[in-house]
Design an enzyme around this catalytic site. Structure first.
Site, PDB file in Angstrom:
ATOM      1  CE  LYS A  17      42.651  39.538  31.450  1.00 57.08           C
ATOM      2  NZ  LYS A  17      43.291  40.739  31.990  1.00 57.08           N
ATOM      3  CD  GLN A  61      46.780  41.850  32.537  1.00 56.57           C
ATOM      4  OE1 GLN A  61      45.950  41.499  31.703  1.00 56.57           O
ATOM      5  NE2 GLN A  61      46.544  41.775  33.838  1.00 56.57           N
ATOM      6  CG  ASP A  84      40.358  45.876  31.799  1.00 54.77           C
ATOM      7  OD1 ASP A  84      39.743  44.833  32.082  1.00 54.77           O
ATOM      8  OD2 ASP A  84      41.598  45.933  31.677  1.00 54.77           O
TER       9      ASP A  84
END
Ligand code: NDP
Length: 249
Positions: A17, A61, A84
Site C-alpha cells: 500500500k 491494518q 477501507d
C-alpha cells in the site's frame, strides 16, 4: 496507515500500500506500533489522525493483535476518512446504495468482472463466504448491479451444485485451492479472492487455477488478481476522500 505488531502478511500488505501511494503521488505516513500497544494508545493515534488536516484517509491494518477489539478501533475512525469502508456508517450506506467509498476488495472484484465485458444484470451470481469484509458486501454490490445473488458459507448444503449454477462465481473462503473444475459452469466468470498458503508455503487462492482454467470463461490468478485491484480501489477511495476534504469536484 497504522500497523500494530509484526504479522508477516500484514507487513507485506502495508508495504504494498505504501508503494502504491508513492506510485500515484500520495503522501503516506506509516505508524508501526508494537504488539503490546494498548487500546487507549491506539485510539489516541486514531484521534490524532482524525484531526490531522494533512490526512485524508486512515487505514488500520487488520487483523489487530487479540487484546485489541477491531470494532472499537474502526468505530472511532472518522467516517469521511474511513477509506477501507469498514465503519458501520459506511457499511450502512453501502446497503442503501448511497456511498462515497466502496469496500476495496469487493469493489476490485466488480472492476474485474466489468473488464470481462460481462453484464451482471440478470446473471446467477454465487459468492462463497459471508464475512463482513468480503462476502456480504460483495453480494450487495452484485445485487446493486441487478445480479441474482446467492451467498454460500460453511453450512451450505451441496456447495458444488450451488456453485455450478453460477455465471459469476466469487470465492472468498480462505481454503487453499478448494474450488475445483466440478464447482464451475462452463464459461463462468471465476474471481478468486482467497490468499492462502498451500502445504509447501506457496501463495495460492481458493480456486484451483490449473484445474479450472480451461472450463472457466474468465478466471483471476493468485497472486496478481484481486490483490492488486484491492490496492487500486484503496487509492481510488483515498482520492475521493481527498477531493471531498479539499472541496475539489
Ligand atoms: P473469513 O474467514 O472471515 O470468511 C470465510 C468465509 O468462508 C466464511 O463465511 C465461512 O463460512 C466460509 N467458509 C469456510 N469454509 C467453507 C467451506 N468449506 N464451504 C463454504 N464456505 C466456507 O475470511 P475473509 O472473508 O476475511 O477472507 C476470505 C479469503 O480472502 C481469505 O483467503 C483472505 O486471505 C482473502 N482476502 C483477500 C483479500 C485481497 O485483497 N485479495 C482481502 C481480504 C481477504 P461461515 O461464515 O459459515 O464460517
Amino acid at each position: 496507515m497504522v500497523i500494530v505488531g509484526d504479522d508477516p502478511a500484514s507487513q507485506v500488505y502495508v508495504k504494498n500500500k505504501e508503494k502504491a501511494c508513492e506510485a500515484v503521488g500520495f503522501n503516506s505516513f506509516k505508524y508501526a506500533l508494537p504488539a503490546e500497544t494498548t487500546e487507549e494508545e491506539l485510539l489516541a493515534l486514531v484521534d490524532k489522525l482524525n484531526n490531522d488536516d494533512r490526512v485524508d484517509g486512515i487505514l488500520v491494518q487488520l487483523p489487530l493483535p487479540k487484546h485489541l477489539d477491531d470494532k472499537i478501533i474502526i468505530n472511532n475512525i472518522r467516517v469521511d476518512k474511513d477509506v477501507d469502508a469498514f465503519h458501520p456508517v459506511n457499511v450502512g450506506k453501502i446497503m442503501i446504495g448511497d456511498y462515497s467509498f466502496l469496500p476495496c476488495t469487493p469493489a476490485g472484484v466488480m472492476e474485474l468482472i466489468k473488464s470481462t465485458g460481462t453484464e451482471v444484470a440478470g446473471k446467477e451470481c454465487v459468492v462463497i463466504g459471508r464475512s463482513n469484509i468480503v462476502g456480504k458486501p460483495q453480494a450487495m454490490l452484485l445485487l446493486h448491479e441487478n445480479g441474482t445473488v446467492t451467498i454460500t458459507h460453511s453450512k451450505t448444503k451441496d456447495l458444488k451444485a450451488v456453485c455450478r449454477r453460477a455465471d459469476i462465481l466469487v470465492a472468498a473462503v480462505g481454503r487453499a485451492r478448494m474450488v475445483k473444475a466440478d464447482y464451475i459452469k462452463e464459461g463462468a466468470v471465476v474471481i478468486d479472492v482467497g490468499m492462502n498458503r498451500d502445504e509447501n508455503g506457496k501463495l495460492c487462492g481458493d480456486v484451483d487455477f490449473e484445474d479450472c482454467k480451461e472450463k472457466a470463461g474468465f478466471i483471476t490468478p493468485v497472486p496478481g488478481g484481486v490483490g492488486p485491484m484491492t490496492i487500486a480501489m484503496l487509492m481510488k477511495n483515498t482520492l475521493t476522500a481527498g477531493k471531498e476534504h479539499h472541496g475539489i469536484k
